[in-house]
Design a protein around this motif. Structure first.
Motif, PDB file in Angstrom:
ATOM      1  N   GLU A 173       3.184   5.999  -2.934  1.00  0.00           N
ATOM      2  CA  GLU A 173       4.329   6.750  -3.441  1.00  0.00           C
ATOM      3  C   GLU A 173       4.422   6.667  -4.965  1.00  0.00           C
ATOM      4  N   ASN A 174       3.305   6.252  -5.576  1.00  0.00           N
ATOM      5  CA  ASN A 174       3.137   6.236  -7.032  1.00  0.00           C
ATOM      6  C   ASN A 174       3.897   5.111  -7.722  1.00  0.00           C
ATOM      7  N   PHE A 175       4.306   4.090  -6.987  1.00  0.00           N
ATOM      8  CA  PHE A 175       4.842   2.884  -7.612  1.00  0.00           C
ATOM      9  C   PHE A 175       3.655   1.953  -7.856  1.00  0.00           C
ATOM     10  N   GLU A 221       0.830  -1.209   0.000  1.00  0.00           N
ATOM     11  CA  GLU A 221       0.000   0.000   0.000  1.00  0.00           C
ATOM     12  C   GLU A 221       0.865   1.259   0.000  1.00  0.00           C
ATOM     13  N   GLN A 222       2.005   1.206   0.687  1.00  0.00           N
ATOM     14  CA  GLN A 222       2.911   2.350   0.700  1.00  0.00           C
ATOM     15  C   GLN A 222       3.506   2.580  -0.680  1.00  0.00           C
ATOM     16  N   ALA A 240      -5.515  -0.914  -3.557  1.00  0.00           N
ATOM     17  CA  ALA A 240      -4.923   0.383  -3.232  1.00  0.00           C
ATOM     18  C   ALA A 240      -4.973   1.359  -4.399  1.00  0.00           C
ATOM     19  N   THR A 241      -5.072   0.850  -5.608  1.00  0.00           N
ATOM     20  CA  THR A 241      -5.066   1.711  -6.797  1.00  0.00           C
ATOM     21  C   THR A 241      -6.426   1.803  -7.475  1.00  0.00           C
ATOM     22  N   GLY A 242      -7.451   1.172  -6.880  1.00  0.00           N
ATOM     23  CA  GLY A 242      -8.788   1.266  -7.455  1.00  0.00           C
ATOM     24  C   GLY A 242      -8.956   0.468  -8.728  1.00  0.00           C
ATOM     25  N   GLU A 281       5.177  -4.050 -11.769  1.00  0.00           N
ATOM     26  CA  GLU A 281       6.623  -4.250 -11.842  1.00  0.00           C
ATOM     27  C   GLU A 281       7.356  -3.268 -10.942  1.00  0.00           C
ATOM     28  N   HIS A 282       6.883  -2.034 -10.855  1.00  0.00           N
ATOM     29  CA  HIS A 282       7.500  -1.057  -9.968  1.00  0.00           C
ATOM     30  C   HIS A 282       7.293  -1.446  -8.510  1.00  0.00           C
ATOM     31  N   MET A 283       6.073  -1.883  -8.188  1.00  0.00           N
ATOM     32  CA  MET A 283       5.801  -2.319  -6.815  1.00  0.00           C
ATOM     33  C   MET A 283       6.709  -3.478  -6.428  1.00  0.00           C
ATOM     34  N   LYS A 284       6.897  -4.399  -7.352  1.00  0.00           N
ATOM     35  CA  LYS A 284       7.735  -5.563  -7.068  1.00  0.00           C
ATOM     36  C   LYS A 284       9.148  -5.138  -6.688  1.00  0.00           C
ATOM     37  N   ARG A 285       9.708  -4.215  -7.456  1.00  0.00           N
ATOM     38  CA  ARG A 285      11.092  -3.812  -7.200  1.00  0.00           C
ATOM     39  C   ARG A 285      11.211  -2.881  -5.997  1.00  0.00           C
TER      40      ARG A 285
END
Length: 976
Positions: free
Chosen positions: A515-517, A510-511, A550-552, A521-525
């Motif tokens: 923070e716009n990840f 969720e964080q 978290a992103t709707g 793939e961005h969340m994973k990293r």
């Protein structure tokens, strides 16, 4: 904790082993995990980031927590999953990622600092001061990173690699895989059945379920007995298919020596390359947990794993077990526990309409929201409309549903499809050519459905293979299934764990979104979710659900990360089997290797191949004596040379001719069947890539020959053309270099030798220069090519590689009777220099067709790769260095490759250099020193004198510039 009865183990055969220095006893058939649970050991490891105590979560290769080190000294084997490691007498296992002990780990202080070590903290923390990175941050991070550790010593164990081919590869030996293998086996197909478990049967070994009127494991044994009796079926237990690759090739890791004490003659692992015409993926499904506060306590396990330890290994994971789930598997688990005499403290069903049960307390419409106990679960907290209540329990069995094991279906870039009815992703049809999913990995969640899909998949694949499937009735099996109500995480305060190994929580995901990840793939990293050794097998889908919330988005809108091989960790030593010591650099041997060594030939490495340099004769003390004799032998009688190392690429299809026209400078579509043509190939920048011959074996069948040095490069080039530039063309290419042994027969007596060897004599009218066709040698089908790299009448004969050694010895025997024999690389080089033939000594990546004098070979009537770029200013004209011949005419007769060329009166400095020497030799035929090289405007300077200077050797020679062909420039001898 071993039950008095039950289980598929041999209780009469006790096994002693140690864990963290303490001795324990298990029984034959135990894994390390089941044996530890039988001894009431639940604390087995520490998590990576926070060093939290962790216990056994699963019963298979997806295990994220129970990673241990097996063995000691140079044979330390870290990060071994206790759930797949079989025990044996003397097994020594140690926990890892802790100090000084597992129970008291000083790095557990990280857990207290968790508020400061959230997702992405390292990106924000270690940026300043800049100098601290090299001196402080990186050393500390490196010392803390990792789980288990290798010894740092050379590995004394041996590993193997192997290859297998089949009509049908069945991946997974559960009910779907067994049914598919049975149908295909009875149909006569060549079948390989692979399963990662030590015992085949899949979930049927872990469940109390009847199949065909008998216990599931008994039905499994009967099917396996029939399959084992079929000659066309290979059973491969303890083997995990790790990756899907192009052309129906699959990597597989077989654990050969992990289940017994080390033996000097037994390999540790074997890495297989399996090539299958068709594949049935029946890999089953992986159970997923539910995230809630402190859901990582030792003693919290997946419900399916609890049933496996209970029913297969006869072990109760606890004395007072609570079950929590959102589906009917929770009730199955509770019933099995009660039937085994284990106390069920309660069943927590998140649904309000679960089944009615009388054998244990049921809390409907409730959820587990917390767990207590540090080194072992002690109690859980249940939340419902009545509020929160605490329940004493030393084991919690959790089930959040099942995720199909679809990983292999995505290894070629495919993405899975979302199925709302099971709340899970399933393989996308056609994502891997020739592969069809069946059973639980395809979303079939009952045994009856798995059996049916396994049979149907086999029938479909047999139809593709042109085989008739037998009519096999399906055995009766359970078909009851109710989809789970989606439940990914229980709301509440505190840390709820998703990725157990990398310590990723719901809050971390969720964080990342906050923070716009927001990309998966961005969340994973950002969070390291799914980046541990288990690749998030039990956590990825839940993490996607949290990210979607978290992103709707919906879960399919959030998408999945990229599934990559290997499916399970693979030791580098297994993939590189044979790569230790001398094998570190690959060695490629021709079929004539032993015969050449037997004749005393020193071997020269050429493009990873080992080829004979020369063949010493009686009384010869130097290589020059042998080389000169071999050259004269070819010119006067007949010589034999193994040319199997030349690249051979089989090209077939309606557009094969178009492909050749596109990659060669000349036109090959006009080549008649049964003929060979020489060709030049350019890179995209207009420079020469390679030269070689291509034979037309049929209307749509060609065989391209490349130089030894460029075989891999040309194959990659053709792959790029067919896959990227012209994917619309119907053409297939395959490297067949190793499949054929090929030998050059050169000299005036070459035809006499062949007439004595072949089953039928050669008619000169049928075999003009540059002809090709089928022949037979002692009943063996072969190919014959009338081509020459020596300038003499020459032939090349090719046979399947298994006949290579025998044919070579036959050729040498017949050549000896004609006054000939073998010749090596040194003589081959002299022969081709005398004729002015080029190799990669000349086409070194810097030359154009114009430089070689082959500009007329670039057809003006068609396009080809590199043609436009070859016409750029500066790539032709008198300022270019052009191929010439050089003859020593001064008092010094020696010439060397690499030397530079200067005008007679010019100072030998870089600014005055006009060219260089590429190849040089002494010609016993012409009795003089010859060389090939490149000289500025060389073709207009024949007859001039030029100075060759070799600064390295202190050599200076006066040369005359000539054409590159010194011997028989008209080519009458090789044309016959």
């Amino acid at each position: 904790m071993r039950l008095a009865t039950g289980g598929l183990i041999d209780r009469a055969r006790p096994v002693r082993f140690t864990f963290d220095g303490r001795s324990y006893e298990g029984v034959e058939g135990d894994t390390l995990a089941s044996a530890l649970l039988a001894n009431d050991v639940h604390l087995v490891g520490r998590s990576f980031k926070y060093h939290r105590p962790r216990g056994i979560l699963t019963a298979g290769s997806e295990e994220p927590n129970a990673l241990v080190t097996i063995g000691s000294g140079a044979r330390r084997d870290p990060n071994t999953r206790a759930t797949v490691q079989e025990i044996y007498d003397g097994l020594r296992a140690e926990s890892q990622n802790r100090w000084p002990s597992l129970r008291f780990d000083l790095q557990g202080i990280n857990d207290l600092a968790a508020p400061f070590l959230g997702a992405g903290f390292y990106y924000k923390t270690f940026m300043w001061p800049r100098r601290a990175w090299d001196r402080l941050y990186e050393p500390v991070i490196r010392s803390a990173a990792g789980l288990g550790a290798l010894s740092g010593e050379a590995d004394p164990d041996r590993n193997e690699k192997a290859f297998a081919f089949c009509d049908l590869l069945v991946i997974g030996a559960g009910p779907a895989g067994l049914m598919a293998a049975l149908v295909a086996g009875r149909a006569g197909a060549d079948v390989i059945l692979v399963d990662e478990d030590l015992r085949m049967g899949g979930r049927l070994l872990a469940e109390r379920e009847d199949v065909g009127g008998q216990a599931g494991h008994d039905w499994v044994d009967a099917v396996l007995a029939e399959l084992a009796a079929l000659d066309n079926v290979r059973l491969m237990p303890r083997t995990t298919v790790t990756g899907a690759y192009d052309g129906g090739t699959y990597g597989a890791l077989e654990r050969v020596g992990h289940h017994r004490p080390r033996h000097p003659h037994l390999p540790r692992d074997c890495f297989w390359r399996l090539t299958a015409r068709r594949v049935v993926l029946a890999a089953g499904a992986l159970e997923r947990p539910v995230a809630f506060r402190n859901n990582d306590r030792p003693g919290i396990m997946l419900a399916g794993a609890v049933r496996a330890y209970l029913n297969r290994w006869g072990v109760s994971p606890g004395r007072a077990v609570t079950v929590f789930g959102n589906n009917d598997d929770a009730y199955r688990t509770a019933r099995d526990l009660v039937a085994a005499g284990v106390h069920v403290a309660g069943l927590v069903d998140s649904r309000h309409d679960g089944p009615r049960e009388d054998g244990f307390p049921v809390h409907r419409g409730a959820m587990v929201c917390d767990a207590a106990g540090r080194h072992r679960l002690e109690a859980i907290t249940i939340r419902s409309v009545r509020g929160e209540e605490r329940l004493a329990s030393d084991c919690l069995a959790v089930t959040g549903g099942w995720n199909p094991t679809l990983h292999l279906s995505c290894h070629l870039g495919g993405r899975p499809d979302w199925r709302e009815d099971i709340h899970a992703f399933v393989p996308s049809p056609g994502a891997v050519p020739g592969l069809r999913a069946a059973g639980a990995c395809n979303g079939a969640m009952t045994t009856a459905a798995c059996l049916a899909e396994g049979r149907d998949a086999a029938v479909a694949m047999l139809g593709d293979l042109g085989l008739t499937a037998p009519d096999i009735p399906l055995p009766g099996a359970s078909d009851r299934y109710r989809a789970p109500d989606p439940l990914w995480a229980v709301p509440g305060k505190g840390r709820a764990w998703l990725d157990f190994q990398n310590d990723v929580t719901v809050k971390d995901v969720e964080q990342a979104a906050a923070e716009n990840f927001r990309s998966v793939e961005h969340m994973k990293r950002y969070t390291t979710q799914g980046m541990a050794t288990d690749q998030g097998k039990s956590s990825n889908v839940a993490a996607l659900a949290v990210l979607a919330g978290a992103t709707g988005q919906t879960i399919p809108q959030a998408g999945t990360t990229t599934y990559r091989p290997p499916f399970v960790p693979v030791p580098i030593a297994a993939m590189g089997a044979g790569g230790a010591g001398r094998g570190f650099a690959p060695e490629r041997f021709t079929t004539s290797h032993q015969a050449s060594v037997d004749r005393g030939a020193p071997m020269i490495e050429a493009g990873l191949w080992y080829r004979p340099g020369y063949f010493p004769g009686p009384g010869e003390t130097s290589w020059r004596q042998s080389c000169d004799r071999e050259v004269r032998m070819v010119r006067k009688a007949v010589g034999i040379c193994d040319v199997s190392t030349l690249g051979k690429i089989d090209i077939q299809g309606p557009d094969a001719a178009a492909l050749l026209d596109f990659v060669y400078t000349g036109r090959f579509s006009t080549l008649r069947a049964g003929r060979v043509r020489y060709g030049l190939m350019l890179r995209e920048d207009g420079h020469v890539m390679d030269d070689g011959t291509t034979a037309r074996l049929g209307d749509t069948h060609y065989l391209m020959t490349t130089t030894t040095a460029a075989a891999g490069q040309v194959m990659r080039h053709l792959d790029f053309v067919t896959q990227c530039l012209r994917p619309d063309w119907q053409v297939r290419i395959a490297s067949v270099t190793e499949q054929w042994a090929q030998f050059a027969i050169a000299g005036p007596k070459a035809r006499d030798l062949l007439d004595a060897l072949l089953d039928t004599r050669l008619d000169p009218d049928d075999w003009p220069f540059m002809a090709c066709g089928p022949v037979a040698v002692m009943g063996v089908a072969a190919r014959l090519f009338r081509i020459s790299f020596s300038g003499e009448e020459g032939y090349e004969i090719a046979v399947p590689a298994r006949y290579g050694d025998s044919l070579y010895r036959q050729l040498l025997a017949r050549a000896g009777a004609l006054g000939g024999g073998p010749y090596g690389m040194e003589a081959l080089n002299v022969l081709r220099i005398e004729k002015g033939f080029i190799t990669h000594a000349e086409i070194d990546g810097r030359v154009t067709a114009f430089d070689l004098g082959m500009q007329d070979m670039v057809s003006e009537a068609k396009d080809c790769i590199g043609k436009t770029m070859s016409e750029r200013p500066g790539l032709s004209g008198p300022d270019r260095a052009q191929l010439v011949g050089l003859v020593a005419v001064g008092s010094v007769k020696q010439m060397t490759a690499g030397a530079y060329l200067f005008a007679e009166g010019a100072a030998p400095v870089r600014e005055h250099a006009e060219g260089h020497v590429t190849s040089a030799c002494f010609s016993p035929t012409l009795e003089r020193t010859l060389a090939l090289g490149f000289l500025r405007d060389g073709r207009a300077r024949h007859g001039e004198r030029i100075r060759m200077v070799d600064h390295l050797r202190g050599l200076e020679t006066l040369c005359e510039v000539t054409g590159p062909a010194f011997f028989d420039p008209e080519g009458g001898r090789m044309r016959g």
